[in-house]
Design a protein around this motif. Structure first.
Motif, PDB file in Angstrom:
ATOM      1  N   ALA A 160       0.871  -1.161  -0.196  1.00  0.00           N
ATOM      2  CA  ALA A 160      -0.161  -0.138   0.136  1.00  0.00           C
ATOM      3  C   ALA A 160       0.874   1.147  -0.090  1.00  0.00           C
ATOM      4  O   ALA A 160       0.231   2.174  -0.312  1.00  0.00           O
ATOM      5  N   GLY A 196      -0.630  -2.032  -5.868  1.00  0.00           N
ATOM      6  CA  GLY A 196      -1.391  -1.685  -4.714  1.00  0.00           C
ATOM      7  C   GLY A 196      -1.277  -0.438  -3.961  1.00  0.00           C
ATOM      8  O   GLY A 196      -1.647  -0.621  -3.017  1.00  0.00           O
ATOM      9  N   SER A 198      -1.843   2.765  -2.262  1.00  0.00           N
ATOM     10  CA  SER A 198      -3.057   3.291  -1.486  1.00  0.00           C
ATOM     11  C   SER A 198      -2.625   4.869  -1.551  1.00  0.00           C
ATOM     12  O   SER A 198      -1.777   5.353  -0.912  1.00  0.00           O
ATOM     13  N   ASP A 220      -4.437   0.668  -5.793  1.00  0.00           N
ATOM     14  CA  ASP A 220      -5.360  -0.066  -5.203  1.00  0.00           C
ATOM     15  C   ASP A 220      -6.456  -0.342  -5.765  1.00  0.00           C
ATOM     16  O   ASP A 220      -7.257  -1.329  -6.235  1.00  0.00           O
ATOM     17  N   VAL A 253      -0.893  -4.779   2.062  1.00  0.00           N
ATOM     18  CA  VAL A 253      -1.352  -4.576   0.893  1.00  0.00           C
ATOM     19  C   VAL A 253      -2.640  -5.358   0.797  1.00  0.00           C
ATOM     20  O   VAL A 253      -3.577  -4.866  -0.088  1.00  0.00           O
ATOM     21  N   VAL A 270      -5.925  -4.748  -1.655  1.00  0.00           N
ATOM     22  CA  VAL A 270      -5.898  -5.568  -2.875  1.00  0.00           C
ATOM     23  C   VAL A 270      -6.452  -7.107  -2.531  1.00  0.00           C
ATOM     24  O   VAL A 270      -5.621  -7.560  -1.438  1.00  0.00           O
TER      25      VAL A 270
END
Length: 328
Positions: A160, A196, A198, A220, A253, A270
């Protein structure tokens, strides 16, 4: 790993025997704990190798929730009873420990274990620990014969976060910027991808740093099942562009419901099936591969969900790799 090869490795904690469910003798009852050897002096051959990195120092420096130093133990325990689809043998080399705050020395000690294992031609799984583990893994990879001979090293981070923080000291938020600077000193540019990411978890400064370094990323929000063609294209481009693969998995993630036991649980994340799909594609490439799996904090886990998710990914990677190499 050739049958004649022996391994001389220096670790801080010797490997312990794995334990798990036993349904009886024979290959039809095989589980991971049956396949593990803890004798680094044995000639092998091995189909895979493990080394742990017991560290919370990077998480502490990054002001995260500590506890990931116990991740290697829990990942082994979660993997031990998983059933194997076919016989294989794997070496557990033991653990590197960072107990004195000397993270930088721990990185170098980890690299000195990872490099020789990779040179023996088996996929290596590094069990973290905080995500600072990734830089130690990298140090091992750049020492290998394949990379020294000019092999193109690629790093795929399932995470992330970019982990490109520019801090005074190394932490769990800095490993990939450390890699980028190390590659610059070697006269190269870091070949780094992140799947992934964020947006709410990364500042505009981190996105600018990623752009400056030429980092390709897939958010993501674009990693759902309906976006699988884009995920495949992103992963295939990574695999095809590199000769030696570093797959770094930060368990944050995954959605918080799947992986609650991390320092920074994901509000979106994810889905597990996408992450497992990507891991299998990388493993099926047959290219030299090192995987590190980071940020499992057993103190924050619920019903061992995060540990089991991490173990499932390891299982999928190594069984996929073995199936591919067996066919070849």
């Amino acid at each position: 790993m050739s049958a004649a090869a022996t391994i001389e490795l220096t670790v801080d904690a010797a490997p312990e025997r794995w334990h798990g469910r036993d349904d009886g003798p024979g290959n039809e009852h095989l589980r991971w704990h049956h396949a593990i050897s803890t004798d680094t002096g044995a000639p092998g051959p091995w189909d895979a190798a493990f080394v742990g990195f017991r560290s919370d120092e990077g998480v502490r420096r990054n002001k995260g929730r500590q506890g990931a130093a116990n991740g290697p133990r829990e990942l082994r325990a979660a993997l031990a009873s998983m059933a194997l689809p076919a016989p294989l043998t794997a070496l557990d080399a033991g653990d590197i420990e960072v107990t004195d705050g000397e993270l930088e020395l721990g990185h170098h000690r980890l690299g000195q274990v990872v490099g020789p294992l990779v040179d023996r031609g088996v996929p290596v799984v590094v069990l973290g620990g905080g995500h600072e583990v990734a830089y130690g893994t990298y140090l091992g990879l750049v020492s290998t014969r394949a990379v020294r001979a000019g092999g193109r090293l690629g790093v795929l981070n399932l995470d992330a976060h970019f982990d490109l923080r520019d801090d005074v000291r190394a932490s769990s938020g800095t490993p990939f910027l450390q890699m980028a600077r190390s590659e610059e000193r070697r006269g190269h540019r870091l070949n780094y991808r992140v799947l992934g990411v964020s947006q709410p978890s990364n500042t505009a400064h981190l996105f600018r740093t990623a752009e400056r370094l030429g980092v390709r990323h897939l958010p993501d929000t674009e990693c759902g099942v309906l976006n699988l063609p884009a995920v495949d294209a992103f992963t295939d481009e990574f695999i095809d562009s590199h000769d030696v693969l570093h797959l770094s998995i930060d368990l944050d993630v995954l959605p918080a419901a799947v992986a609650p036991g991390v320092s920074a649980p994901a509000a979106h994340g994810v889905q597990m099936e996408i992450i497992e799909h990507v891991c299998a594609k990388v493993a099926a490439s047959g290219k030299p591969l090192v995987v590190d799996i980071a940020e499992l904090n057993p103190d924050l886990d619920t019903d061992h969900r995060t540990a089991r998710a991490g173990a499932r990914l390891i299982h999928r990677i190594l069984t996929t790799h073995q199936a591919r190499t067996t066919k070849v």
